[in-house]
Structure formats: structure tokens, C-alpha cells
Enzyme design. Sequence first.
Site, PDB file in Angstrom:
ATOM      1  N   SER A  27      23.270   8.534   9.318  1.00 48.90           N
ATOM      2  CA  SER A  27      23.226   7.659  10.495  1.00 48.90           C
ATOM      3  C   SER A  27      22.560   8.376  11.658  1.00 48.90           C
ATOM      4  CB  SER A  27      24.647   7.254  10.897  1.00 48.90           C
ATOM      5  OG  SER A  27      24.670   6.616  12.160  1.00 48.90           O
TER       6      SER A  27
ATOM      7  N   TYR B  26      33.581   9.181  11.798  1.00 53.98           N
ATOM      8  CA  TYR B  26      32.349   8.683  11.186  1.00 53.98           C
ATOM      9  C   TYR B  26      31.187   9.631  11.464  1.00 53.98           C
ATOM     10  CZ  TYR B  26      28.486   5.348  10.370  1.00 53.98           C
ATOM     11  OH  TYR B  26      27.343   4.713   9.941  1.00 53.98           O
TER      12      TYR B  26
END
Length: 289
Positions: free
Chosen positions: A180, A193
Site C-alpha cells: 500500500s 495495517y
Amino acid sequence: MASGFPPQKQETQPGIQHVMEPTPEFSSSNYKPSNKLHGKVALVTGGDSGIGKAVCHCYALEGASVAFTYVKGREDKDAEETLRLLHEVKTREAKEPIMIATDLGFEENCKRVVEEVVNSFGRIDVLVNCAAEQHEVSIEDIDEARLERVFRTNIFSQFFLVKYALKHMKEGSSIINTTSVVAYAGNSSLLEYTATKGAIVSFTRGLALQLAPKGIRVNGVAPGPVWTPLIPASFSEEAIKQFGSETPMKRAAQPVEVAPSYVFLACNHCSSYYTGQILHPNGGLIVNA
């Protein structure tokens, strides 16, 4: 495409696609397949929705036989819709697509998924690790149980799936890990995350070096803001209204805009000299990675 979306909120991870407004876009008439993955077998985790669904769709259009995983229960309807779609668009030579319900956070489940795919298709040519979850939380509120849960889903699963898939992957195969933009830019509220996505970048680089002698390429994709079920399941209604507006392009991506990166990395004709690399479809949010 405008920035922001209608206010909406889902209370459970990883979110449901069919109740989102608007529904994420997984296909486009502008995408022109050309048999880039003819005869290949692909396993895509989290293929029921979001980026995973768009990847499955593109792979099927490109001639691959596709298997995907999903979480049983909340994701059943999304998974069934994806399976129906893949049946419709698969090429004549490709085998019938399959979906596998599982919790990828545990080694024995990852082993079973690989066995089911190999029993159905005989091998694995492309492994796409796309399944993930995320939570907005302060460091003071992170407990051990959920920290372990997020790491199991996001990074443990990638280790386990690669471990068992490798014996069924030959020279020329491709592994694609989803990281990401937050691995590069950080994120103040998605701490668990963000940590897992940073780990995935390092895992991808190290694994690429380890598997290069076997002729297996390992790369990653680091999307920016993308309209997927994770978003309404993670952020407030107010944040949803502004989602994607922080990028230079002033909007979030749709999954179909990210999926071609996975096609490129899966196709030996396109990316035979790529390994240990990360592609960045992020709307200009990061330009120096």
C-alpha cells in the site's frame, strides 16, 4: 471521476461490496485483453471484491484459469457474484473458475487452499496475495488479539501461501503481493495495517532475491486510495465524503484502474525482467518511491 463518495458506514471488516454506493468498478470497456495469460493458472486471495475481484476479472479475460478465496458468511454474496462473472468471461480453453472459503490467517488453511487449487488445476503459475483488513485505532487502544489478527490476515497469510504454493510453481511463475501507499507515506490512524504493509514490501524484496535462481519472479503493487469495501468498513462517514481528494488527481481510484498492474506483473512477455519491484498506482500521492 469526482472525489469523495456518499456518506456510508459498514461495521464489520473486511466489508461488503454489493451494498456500497456506488458499487466499485471492476471492469471497463476500455480494457482490451490479448491472451496475455493464456493457459496460466492463477490463485487470487480476497478475490470476491475490490481490487481482488478486478484482478480475477482481468485474468479471466486474459485466458487464465482462476481460483479465488473469500471469507465465508458476510462475503458469500460477493463471492458468488464474482464466480458467476468469471464463468461468463472465461476463455474457451480456460478451466472453470473456483472459489474457496477460508480464513487465511492460519497455516493449515493456506495449505488447504493450495491443495484445492492444485487438485482442480494441476499447478499454480500466478499467486496474487490481495486479502487484507484494516482498522482506524489509536496506539493506546490496540490490543494483542487484534494486532495478531491483522498481522495474520495481511502478512502471515502471504508467508504461508508462498510456502505451500512454491512446490507447484515452475520457472516463469509469478508472485504478486499487495502492499500500500501507506508503507511509504505512513498513516496516523491505520497503525496495524501500515506496519503490515511495510512488512510486505520487505518480504517481497527478500523473497524476490531468494527465488530468482528458480526463475520465479516476485513483485508487489502499492495502491493509493481505491474504492473498495475496506473503505466504508474502516472510516467515518465524513471521511468517506472526502476519500481520495488528497491525491494530486483529486480522486480515488476504482479497482479496474489498479488491476492492469497485476496483469503486467503476471505476464512474462510484459515483465520478464521485473523482480523485487513495487508498482505504484496511487494518483501521484507518492512520486519518489
